[in-house]
Design an enzyme around this catalytic site. Structure first.
Site, PDB file in Angstrom:
ATOM      1  N   CYS A 341       0.839  -1.200   0.000  1.00 13.12           N
ATOM      2  CA  CYS A 341       0.000   0.000   0.000  1.00 13.12           C
ATOM      3  C   CYS A 341       0.881   1.260   0.000  1.00 13.12           C
ATOM      4  O   CYS A 341       1.569   1.523  -0.974  1.00 13.12           O
ATOM      5  CB  CYS A 341      -0.984  -0.038   1.157  1.00 13.12           C
ATOM      6  SG  CYS A 341      -2.406   1.064   0.890  1.00 13.12           S
ATOM      7  N   HIS A 425      -3.602  -5.353   0.965  1.00 11.69           N
ATOM      8  CA  HIS A 425      -3.382  -5.789   2.339  1.00 11.69           C
ATOM      9  C   HIS A 425      -3.887  -7.234   2.475  1.00 11.69           C
ATOM     10  O   HIS A 425      -4.780  -7.667   1.753  1.00 11.69           O
ATOM     11  CB  HIS A 425      -4.168  -4.921   3.321  1.00 11.69           C
ATOM     12  CG  HIS A 425      -3.720  -3.501   3.390  1.00 11.69           C
ATOM     13  ND1 HIS A 425      -2.520  -3.125   3.945  1.00 11.69           N
ATOM     14  CD2 HIS A 425      -4.326  -2.351   2.987  1.00 11.69           C
ATOM     15  CE1 HIS A 425      -2.402  -1.812   3.882  1.00 11.69           C
ATOM     16  NE2 HIS A 425      -3.481  -1.318   3.303  1.00 11.69           N
TER      17      HIS A 425
END
Length: 508
Positions: A341, A425
């Site tokens: 991310c 994630h």
């Protein structure tokens, strides 16, 4: 049964999240249809529900403990800090803007009370019981007037309250008494009793103090939960201590192969979803630690640059500490790096940010052929795909949009040699993918590490949640807890002077 309970705490990190999860797991094993609820959560660890709503990761864990699907109803307000003074406000799973702490507590918070009460009532109409988690302490007398997460929601729902105290910190008796004595009379009437958490030693030595506490407050202690090592359960607000050298709790097991594998996680500012590395820590022979010095990368077989709510700030931090140069050297030497991310974004060529930091164009580390542009709309998704020849699931929470123009495809990102980057994630929770990824890392690092063939992260998480249920079942007065759920707080609970100051609540 059609009731509920609020689990409050004497302090932040007293154990409210895990106690709430433990009560949920204990109840569902008894056949009770139960749901968790936290009206307002401040956390950088979040999760995406199947309907695309962002909620606190702890509430998703509690939903798993209750064996139900996570929902935005379970965490209607999520605050994601962007600095010491402001947070992004996520309402019913969607971001609605940035707000200062003064602006939020000055009026917006109280305006949300009807929303959170409505969510709670929807859960109560569907489930036999709702176990609410408070935030911080209910005795924050400076914030009581606008409180919607502690006594505000307890009073609105007429829920009994059990206050959890962390005895490992010391001062638990004073904390229980002081928490109760600082509340207004109407709030005190809902404080049913206490629960001691993280106790080490002989409980019989504690019992005289518990009896004295009951004598002076008129309230029982509903249990003494022992200190439990290695739970590894999702946390709310990040690691509490200096991250340098902190080792992530994991299953204690020898390596399956001849070598261990060392993972260093860069402790970037506003680190979010550091729970991504829990699946690595669960692997026998994998040692995960958080670092903030360049020299601490030297013996790492894998460096992870995790997510962050401040990508540009994290990039500056990496440069200031020499970590950026160390990452560049690793890439040049063919030593593994994984960016997730925000960590993926800093590994790219440049970032165009008029949303999060409003810094405009900022040069990245240039380790991946990626250009990032921040969009005002947040991506919230639950992608499914394949990488390294194995199926992968994950979840996405980001404003940055990646333009990938080179390298080999890797999930939604790319890889160049042994530098990987992705917005996903949770991908490392996919067991076969994690094993193949670690096999590549070990080969590149020259380690004779072999991933265990039978590590199942989901099963390990279920075992951890069962341990929480066992703690409640074996060490709490479960009959008394059931009475609270069925009948509410006992009548006639005594008032403890002085009560709340006149400016924040009525005094008796």
């Amino acid at each position: 049964m059609s009731g509920g309970l609020l689990v409050a705490g004497t302090t932040s990190d007293a154990g409210k999240s895990v106690v709430t999860a433990g009560i949920c797991r204990w109840l569902v094993r008894r056949g009770v249809k139960v749901a968790p609820f936290k009206a307002q959560n401040m956390s950088l660890n979040s999760f995406v529900t199947r309907e695309g709503a962002e909620i606190g990761r702890a509430q998703a864990m509690q939903a798993q403990a209750a064996r139900v699907e996570p929902s935005a109803l379970m965490n209607p307000v999520l605050l994601k800090p962007g600095s010491d003074r402001s947070s992004q406000v996520v309402l019913m799973g969607k971001p609605v803007g940035e707000m200062s702490a003064r602006g939020y507590h000055g009026g917006r918070q109280q305006a949300l009370l009807s929303t959170v009460v409505d969510c709670l009532e929807q859960l109560r109409s569907t489930y036999d019981a709702v176990i609410c988690e408070g935030a911080g302490s209910p005795a924050e007398i400076n914030l009581r007037r606008t409180d919607i997460v502690n006594m505000g929601i307890a009073r609105a729902a007429r829920f009994p309250v059990v206050v959890v105290g962390d005895i490992d910190r010391g001062g638990v008796f004073a904390s229980f008494f002081g928490t109760t004595a600082l509340l207004a009379a109407e709030d005190q009437s809902l404080i049913a009793g206490y629960l001691v958490n993280k106790f080490r030693g002989d409980v019989s030595l504690l019992e005289p103090g518990l009896e004295m506490l009951r004598d002076i407050t008129g309230r029982p202690t509903y249990g003494v939960l022992p200190f439990a090592h290695g739970l590894g359960i999702d946390e709310e607000d990040g690691l509490r201590v200096s991250l340098r050298g902190a080792v992530r709790e994991s299953v204690v097991a020898p390596p399956h192969g001849e070598d261990v594998l060392r993972v260093a996680v860069c402790a970037v500012p506003l680190m979010s979803n550091f729970t991504d590395v829990d699946a690595l820590a669960a692997e026998p022979g994998v040692v995960v630690r958080f670092v903030d010095r360049a020299e601490e990368l030297s013996d790492a077989d894998l460096v992870v640059v995790p997510g962050t709510r401040g990508t540009v700030k994290a990039l500056a931090w990496l440069r200031e500490r020499g970590l950026a140069d160390a990452l560049a050297r690793r890439a040049a030497e063919g030593r593994p790096v994984l960016g997730i991310c925000g960590g993926f974004q800093v590994l790219g060529e440049h970032i165009e940010d008029e949303v999060e930091s409003r810094a405009g164009r900022v040069e990245g580390l240039g380790l991946l052929p990626v250009r990032i542009r921040f969009d005002r709309e947040k991506t919230l998704a639950r992608p499914v795909g394949e990488a390294l020849g194995a199926p992968v699931e994950g979840y996405e929470i980001h404003h940055g949009v990646a333009d990938v123009h080179g390298g080999e495809p890797f999930l939604d990102g790319c890889r160049v040699g042994v530098v990987w980057g992705t917005h996903w994630h949770g991908s490392l929770e996919s067991d076969e993918f994690r094993r193949r990824f670690l096999t590549e890392v070990a080969r590149a690092a020259g380690r004779r590490f072999v991933p265990a063939p039978d590590t199942a992260f989901a099963a390990l998480r279920e075992e951890q949640l069962d341990r929480l249920g066992d703690l409640v079942e074996e060490h709490a007065d479960t009959d008394a807890l059931l009475r609270l759920l069925e009948s509410g707080a006992p009548s006639g609970l005594p008032f403890i002077a002085p009560g709340a100051p006149a400016a924040t609540g009525s005094r008796r």
